[in-house]
Scaffold this motif. Structure first.
Motif, PDB file in Angstrom:
ATOM      1  N   THR A   1       3.004 -37.018  21.724  1.00 40.78           N
ATOM      2  CA  THR A   1       1.496 -36.639  21.859  1.00 40.78           C
ATOM      3  C   THR A   1       0.754 -37.577  22.654  1.00 40.78           C
ATOM      4  O   THR A   1      -0.244 -37.391  23.043  1.00 40.78           O
ATOM      5  CB  THR A   1       0.915 -36.897  20.184  1.00 40.78           C
ATOM      6  N   ILE A   2       1.258 -38.789  23.040  1.00 36.77           N
ATOM      7  CA  ILE A   2       0.730 -39.771  23.744  1.00 36.77           C
ATOM      8  C   ILE A   2       1.792 -40.140  24.899  1.00 36.77           C
ATOM      9  O   ILE A   2       2.932 -40.620  24.773  1.00 36.77           O
ATOM     10  CB  ILE A   2       0.648 -41.021  22.953  1.00 36.77           C
ATOM     11  N   PRO A   3       1.327 -39.726  26.053  1.00 37.04           N
ATOM     12  CA  PRO A   3       2.081 -40.036  27.256  1.00 37.04           C
ATOM     13  C   PRO A   3       2.486 -41.605  27.705  1.00 37.04           C
ATOM     14  O   PRO A   3       2.928 -41.928  28.620  1.00 37.04           O
ATOM     15  CB  PRO A   3       1.665 -39.096  28.305  1.00 37.04           C
ATOM     16  N   GLY A   4       1.733 -42.644  26.993  1.00 33.27           N
ATOM     17  CA  GLY A   4       1.602 -43.897  27.498  1.00 33.27           C
ATOM     18  C   GLY A   4       2.965 -44.519  27.512  1.00 33.27           C
ATOM     19  O   GLY A   4       3.347 -45.465  27.993  1.00 33.27           O
ATOM     20  N   VAL A   5       3.862 -43.921  26.619  1.00 34.41           N
ATOM     21  CA  VAL A   5       5.432 -44.592  26.585  1.00 34.41           C
ATOM     22  C   VAL A   5       6.106 -44.147  27.953  1.00 34.41           C
ATOM     23  O   VAL A   5       6.696 -45.434  28.184  1.00 34.41           O
ATOM     24  CB  VAL A   5       5.956 -44.018  25.335  1.00 34.41           C
ATOM     25  N   ASN A   6       5.949 -43.353  28.411  1.00 34.00           N
ATOM     26  CA  ASN A   6       6.493 -42.993  29.622  1.00 34.00           C
ATOM     27  C   ASN A   6       5.982 -43.767  30.753  1.00 34.00           C
ATOM     28  O   ASN A   6       6.687 -44.209  31.712  1.00 34.00           O
ATOM     29  CB  ASN A   6       6.617 -41.299  30.234  1.00 34.00           C
ATOM     30  N   ILE A   7       4.938 -43.778  30.646  1.00 26.93           N
ATOM     31  CA  ILE A   7       4.046 -44.626  32.017  1.00 26.93           C
ATOM     32  C   ILE A   7       4.371 -46.157  31.537  1.00 26.93           C
ATOM     33  O   ILE A   7       4.843 -46.651  32.715  1.00 26.93           O
ATOM     34  CB  ILE A   7       2.536 -44.493  31.623  1.00 26.93           C
ATOM     35  N   SER A   8       4.594 -46.630  30.575  1.00 28.38           N
ATOM     36  CA  SER A   8       4.890 -48.017  30.069  1.00 28.38           C
ATOM     37  C   SER A   8       6.369 -48.196  30.564  1.00 28.38           C
ATOM     38  O   SER A   8       6.695 -49.289  31.366  1.00 28.38           O
ATOM     39  CB  SER A   8       5.056 -48.488  28.634  1.00 28.38           C
TER      40      SER A   8
ATOM     41  N   SER B   1      -0.087 -50.496  29.072  1.00 28.85           N
ATOM     42  CA  SER B   1       0.234 -49.195  28.609  1.00 28.85           C
ATOM     43  C   SER B   1       0.794 -49.094  27.326  1.00 28.85           C
ATOM     44  O   SER B   1       0.396 -48.096  26.206  1.00 28.85           O
ATOM     45  CB  SER B   1       1.119 -48.352  29.591  1.00 28.85           C
ATOM     46  N   GLY B   2       1.950 -49.779  26.823  1.00 25.28           N
ATOM     47  CA  GLY B   2       2.533 -50.055  25.667  1.00 25.28           C
ATOM     48  C   GLY B   2       1.595 -50.396  24.531  1.00 25.28           C
ATOM     49  O   GLY B   2       1.563 -49.741  23.550  1.00 25.28           O
ATOM     50  N   LEU B   3       0.975 -51.280  24.884  1.00 35.38           N
ATOM     51  CA  LEU B   3      -0.178 -51.766  23.768  1.00 35.38           C
ATOM     52  C   LEU B   3      -1.193 -50.553  23.485  1.00 35.38           C
ATOM     53  O   LEU B   3      -1.553 -50.646  22.420  1.00 35.38           O
ATOM     54  CB  LEU B   3      -0.791 -53.203  24.207  1.00 35.38           C
ATOM     55  N   GLY B   4      -1.329 -49.879  24.578  1.00 32.89           N
ATOM     56  CA  GLY B   4      -2.343 -48.925  24.289  1.00 32.89           C
ATOM     57  C   GLY B   4      -1.745 -47.752  23.421  1.00 32.89           C
ATOM     58  O   GLY B   4      -2.695 -47.137  22.692  1.00 32.89           O
ATOM     59  N   VAL B   5      -0.458 -47.570  23.590  1.00 34.84           N
ATOM     60  CA  VAL B   5      -0.025 -46.473  22.784  1.00 34.84           C
ATOM     61  C   VAL B   5       0.180 -47.128  21.172  1.00 34.84           C
ATOM     62  O   VAL B   5      -0.222 -46.382  20.282  1.00 34.84           O
ATOM     63  CB  VAL B   5       1.512 -46.504  23.175  1.00 34.84           C
ATOM     64  N   LEU B   6       0.501 -48.481  21.016  1.00 38.50           N
ATOM     65  CA  LEU B   6       0.452 -48.901  19.588  1.00 38.50           C
ATOM     66  C   LEU B   6      -1.063 -49.073  18.922  1.00 38.50           C
ATOM     67  O   LEU B   6      -1.141 -48.711  17.952  1.00 38.50           O
ATOM     68  CB  LEU B   6       0.937 -50.493  19.704  1.00 38.50           C
TER      69      LEU B   6
END
Length: 213
Positions: free
Chosen positions: A79-86, A152-157
């Protein structure tokens, strides 16, 4: 042997510069390699954990679906693509770290040549300063890449923690803060530390050597 002793006696300054170059470069190299290895392991855990979660997640409507889970939701989809970007920026940061580690190793070779009794084998000041300058630039670029990954990772969290009401583990498992999300963020933070060590060492040597050589 006598000629070598005379060279070393006449040039104690070069001996001191070579020793400092060797010490700082080796310390920087091993710290970068150690922190880089830790960052790689965290990224591997995150990627393998993400793949494992997708492999074992049951298809909605299939036998064995956990009771109470809302049907019709594709839990395999992020649901949140930020992990892939990170993860992408983290891998880019690791590649940059390998390059800066190579430059630190080159400085150790320069230090070894500088201690050679034959002055014709000594590296030129322009060559040493050029490698240090490239190391500083590469270190800043690497820090920028890993900062993007860490952000990006912190944005996901942050987004998952904000969107996590009471009972979210039952109604929407994709919003749970998983260990792989934390691994990605920690890998980026470790990468930033590794790049900081390399950049600080290269910049310090650059400023110190400029008036010395």
């Amino acid at each position: 042997m006598q000629a070598q002793s005379e060279v070393h006696t006449v040039n104690p300054k070069l001996e001191r510069i070579a020793n400092i170059l060797r010490l700082v470069s080796w310390v920087s190299l091993w710290l970068q390699l150690g922190l880089g290895a830790a960052s790689v392991l965290m990224l591997i855990f995150a990627i393998s954990g993400r793949s494992f979660n997708q492999a074992v997640t049951p298809t909605p409507g299939a036998p064995g679906v956990v009771p109470g889970v809302v049907p019709g939701v594709n839990y395999n989809q992020e649901t949140i693509p930020g992990v892939n970007i990170s993860i992408f920026w983290g891998v880019c940061g690791i590649i940059a770290l390998l390059f800066t580690s190579y430059l630190a190793f080159r400085i150790t070779r320069f230090a070894k040549r500088l201690r050679h009794p034959d002055s014709s084998l000594h590296p030129k000041k322009a060559d040493v300063m050029k490698v240090l300058r490239i190391a500083v630039i590469a270190g800043f670029v690497g820090m920028l890449l890993t900062i993007l990954g860490g952000g990006s990772g912190l944005g996901v969290l942050l987004s998952k923690s904000i969107a996590q009401p009471q009972g979210v583990a039952i109604y929407d498992p994709t919003r749970i803060i998983r260990s792989l999300d934390i691994f990605v963020a920690m890998a980026s933070m470790t990468g930033i530390t590794a790049h900081y060590v390399g950049t600080a060492a290269a910049l310090g040597l650059f400023n110190w050597l400029h008036p010395e050589l």
